[in-house]
Scaffold this motif. Structure first.
Motif, short mmCIF file in Angstrom:
data_model
loop_
_atom_site.label_atom_id
_atom_site.label_comp_id
_atom_site.label_asym_id
_atom_site.label_seq_id
_atom_site.Cartn_x
_atom_site.Cartn_y
_atom_site.Cartn_z
N ASP A 1 0.82 -1.20 0.00
CA ASP A 1 0.00 0.00 0.00
C ASP A 1 0.86 1.26 0.00
OD1 ASP A 1 -2.57 -0.90 -0.24
OD2 ASP A 1 -2.95 -1.03 1.91
N SER A 2 1.98 1.22 0.72
CA SER A 2 2.89 2.37 0.72
C SER A 2 3.46 2.61 -0.66
CB SER A 2 4.02 2.15 1.73
OG SER A 2 3.54 2.13 3.05
N LEU A 3 3.84 1.52 -1.33
CA LEU A 3 4.38 1.64 -2.69
C LEU A 3 3.32 2.19 -3.64
CD1 LEU A 3 6.53 -1.61 -3.02
CD2 LEU A 3 7.35 0.74 -2.82
N LEU B 1 11.03 -4.25 -5.08
CA LEU B 1 9.87 -4.85 -4.42
C LEU B 1 10.26 -6.06 -3.57
CD1 LEU B 1 6.76 -5.03 -4.11
CD2 LEU B 1 6.75 -6.41 -6.19
N LEU B 2 11.06 -6.94 -4.14
CA LEU B 2 11.47 -8.14 -3.41
C LEU B 2 12.48 -7.82 -2.31
CD1 LEU B 2 11.65 -10.91 -6.16
CD2 LEU B 2 9.89 -10.50 -4.46
N LEU B 3 13.33 -6.83 -2.56
CA LEU B 3 14.27 -6.42 -1.51
C LEU B 3 13.52 -5.91 -0.28
CD1 LEU B 3 17.16 -4.58 -3.41
CD2 LEU B 3 17.36 -6.62 -1.99
N VAL B 4 12.51 -5.07 -0.52
CA VAL B 4 11.73 -4.55 0.60
C VAL B 4 10.98 -5.68 1.30
CG1 VAL B 4 9.85 -3.00 1.25
CG2 VAL B 4 11.50 -2.29 -0.48
N ALA B 5 10.39 -6.57 0.51
CA ALA B 5 9.60 -7.67 1.09
C ALA B 5 10.46 -8.58 1.95
CB ALA B 5 8.94 -8.47 -0.02
N LYS B 6 11.72 -8.76 1.59
CA LYS B 6 12.60 -9.66 2.33
C LYS B 6 13.31 -8.96 3.49
CE LYS B 6 13.48 -12.77 -1.55
NZ LYS B 6 13.20 -14.03 -0.86
N SER B 7 13.18 -7.63 3.53
CA SER B 7 13.85 -6.87 4.59
C SER B 7 13.03 -6.89 5.87
CB SER B 7 14.06 -5.42 4.13
OG SER B 7 14.51 -4.62 5.19
N SER B 8 13.72 -6.89 6.98
CA SER B 8 13.04 -6.81 8.28
C SER B 8 13.55 -5.62 9.09
CB SER B 8 13.26 -8.11 9.07
OG SER B 8 14.64 -8.34 9.27
N GLY B 9 14.37 -4.79 8.45
CA GLY B 9 14.98 -3.68 9.17
C GLY B 9 14.55 -2.34 8.63
N LEU B 10 15.54 -1.46 8.40
CA LEU B 10 15.29 -0.08 8.03
C LEU B 10 14.52 0.02 6.72
CD1 LEU B 10 15.71 2.96 8.48
CD2 LEU B 10 17.92 2.73 7.28
N LEU B 11 14.88 -0.81 5.73
CA LEU B 11 14.24 -0.72 4.42
C LEU B 11 12.74 -0.97 4.53
CD1 LEU B 11 15.08 -0.20 1.50
CD2 LEU B 11 15.23 -2.67 1.16
N MET B 12 12.36 -1.97 5.33
CA MET B 12 10.94 -2.24 5.51
C MET B 12 10.24 -1.09 6.22
SD MET B 12 8.19 -4.03 5.27
CE MET B 12 8.64 -5.67 4.70
N ARG B 13 10.90 -0.51 7.22
CA ARG B 13 10.27 0.60 7.96
C ARG B 13 10.08 1.81 7.07
NH1 ARG B 13 13.74 -1.33 12.11
NH2 ARG B 13 15.27 0.31 11.67
N VAL B 14 11.05 2.08 6.20
CA VAL B 14 10.93 3.21 5.28
C VAL B 14 9.73 3.03 4.36
CG1 VAL B 14 12.00 4.35 3.30
CG2 VAL B 14 13.37 3.85 5.33
N PHE B 15 9.55 1.81 3.84
CA PHE B 15 8.47 1.57 2.90
C PHE B 15 7.17 1.14 3.59
CE2 PHE B 15 12.06 1.47 0.02
CZ PHE B 15 11.54 2.12 -1.09
N ASN B 16 7.14 1.20 4.90
CA ASN B 16 5.91 0.95 5.65
C ASN B 16 5.42 2.23 6.31
OD1 ASN B 16 4.25 -1.25 5.78
ND2 ASN B 16 5.67 -2.48 6.98
N TRP B 17 5.73 3.37 5.71
CA TRP B 17 5.35 4.66 6.25
C TRP B 17 3.83 4.75 6.30
CZ3 TRP B 17 5.87 10.01 3.51
CH2 TRP B 17 5.70 11.03 4.46
N PRO B 18 3.23 4.92 7.48
CA PRO B 18 1.76 4.89 7.60
C PRO B 18 1.05 5.92 6.73
CG PRO B 18 2.78 4.69 9.76
CD PRO B 18 3.88 5.02 8.80
N VAL B 19 1.63 7.13 6.61
CA VAL B 19 0.98 8.17 5.82
C VAL B 19 0.87 7.75 4.36
CG1 VAL B 19 1.19 10.55 4.95
CG2 VAL B 19 1.72 10.03 7.35
#
Length: 383
Positions: A12-14, A281-299
């Motif tokens: 959804d963030s993407l 897309l796959l890099l973010v999906a496999k990330s559990s750290g900063l990259l995921m948090r950046v692309f999980n921005w609630p706004v």
């Protein structure tokens, strides 16, 4: 290990990012039309001054957000089949879900676009201006609206001028129609073989464009990359290593940017961006750290919820605001730079109208025509 639904919410963030980027691009294109590389290679090279260079590399590639939409669409449409491990989809159920997801908001946006076209003329009539012969049907592009309603713009390209984003919906509808056949091909052949065939098709159509506009093989490999991503996320094959994904993201991103200045590479611009987005897309999906948090921005994730509506209605709003500002400039003799800066209000206006549009024309059909599982697995894709 397959990703959980909560870990897939970054999509959804993407989507929100892609939609907002497209909106910003269409407004930016009003200020710098000569710098747009959407329809042709930039033979003059990169922008010469700092201001135009900064905006070029931030907003000038916003049209590639459509390519990101294509990859995400393939991912979200195929995800339920990948989860079930079943390369088959109930045709009537699939058709019904796609119709109610796509069509009500689309038809409403056509009406919205027609009204937006009529507003400037109506206002001129209201203040007593003599605007000569006024043909309502021609002014609101009634024929183009009918053609758009049945997704036949590829045979009447001028009708795409009703709303500049509708060409992507023509592709999406074809992607959906061909998807059951794609699953049949995947049952008969391997994912790799089907991917190679679609890749070669896109290469061919990039080199030898068809006279028919918006013909699905020209962009289907980009959508298929989303299918591959869905299979990778669920089955986690060994080939999907971080090194491969980093290379995909880097080659696609850098190659896509470079292609707008290189005539021989330009035909493959969208393909390169798609490869880059696939890797990201796959890099973010496999990330559990900063990259995921950046692309999980609630706004941005919140914006992604109604990104389809935002995508559908923003161009008429930008056009209306721009016309209004030009009228203000002509009648008041105001400062040109100040008046054009007022055009930036079209972005928050578009977001607010899109949110209302979502509640009126998207959400009711999601609630009545789709189960909770459908809404989670499809992740509100439709553009």
């Amino acid at each position: 290990m397959a990703p959980t639904k909560s870990r897939l919410t970054f999509i959804d963030s993407l989507r929100g990012f892609a939609a907002l980027w497209v909106v910003c691009y269409h407004l930016w294109n009003r200020f710098y039309p000569a710098l747009s590389s959407q329809g042709h290679v930039l033979s003059a090279g990169p922008p010469s001054n700092l201001g135009s260079a900064l905006t070029f590399f931030t907003f000038g590639f916003g049209y590639s957000g459509v390519t990101l939409f294509f990859v995400l669409s393939g991912l979200c449409i195929h995800l339920p089949q990948a989860r079930r491990g079943n390369l088959w989809v109930p045709l009537s159920e699939f058709t019904s879900r796609r119709f109610w997801r796509l069509y009500p908001a689309y038809i409403a946006s056509i009406v919205f676009s027609v009204i937006a076209l009529a507003i400037p003329k109506i206002l001129l009539l209201a203040i007593g201006k003599n605007i000569g012969t006024f043909n309502w049907w021609a002014e609101v592009r009634g024929t183009d609206a009918i053609i758009s309603a049945v997704f036949l713009q590829q045979f009447w390209p001028k009708s795409l001028g009703l709303n500049g984003v509708y060409w992507t919906l023509v592709f999406e509808v074809q992607f959906y129609i061909v998807y059951p056949m794609l699953l049949w091909c995947l049952r008969k052949a391997s994912l790799v073989l089907v991917g190679i065939v679609l890749f070669l098709c896109e290469i061919y159509f990039a080199l030898f464009p068809t006279p028919v506009q918006c013909f699905f093989p020209a962009r289907y490999f980009e959508w298929f990359l989303g299918v591959i991503a869905a299979e990778a996320l669920i089955k986690n094959p060994k080939w999907a290593s971080s090194t491969v994904l980093n290379l995909c993201a880097m080659i696609g991103g850098v190659g896509g940017v470079f292609s707008v200045f290189e005539p021989h590479l330009y035909p493959f611009r969208d393909l390169l961006f798609a490869v880059g987005y696939f890797g990201l897309l796959l890099l973010v999906a496999k990330s559990s750290g900063l990259l995921m948090r950046v692309f999980n921005w609630p706004v941005m994730a919140g914006l992604g919820v109604f990104s389809y509506s935002l995508y559908l209605i923003h161009v008429p709003i930008i056009d209306l605001v721009w016309v209004a500002n030009d009228r203000l400039l002509a009648t008041r003799g105001s400062n040109q730079q100040l008046v054009h800066l007022l055009s930036f209000v079209s972005i928050p206006i578009s977001i607010l109208v899109a949110y209302a549009f979502y509640w009126l024309f998207e959400r009711p059909f999601l609630r009545t025509k789709q189960t909770n599982h459908d809404r989670v697995s499809d992740l509100k894709i439709g553009s």
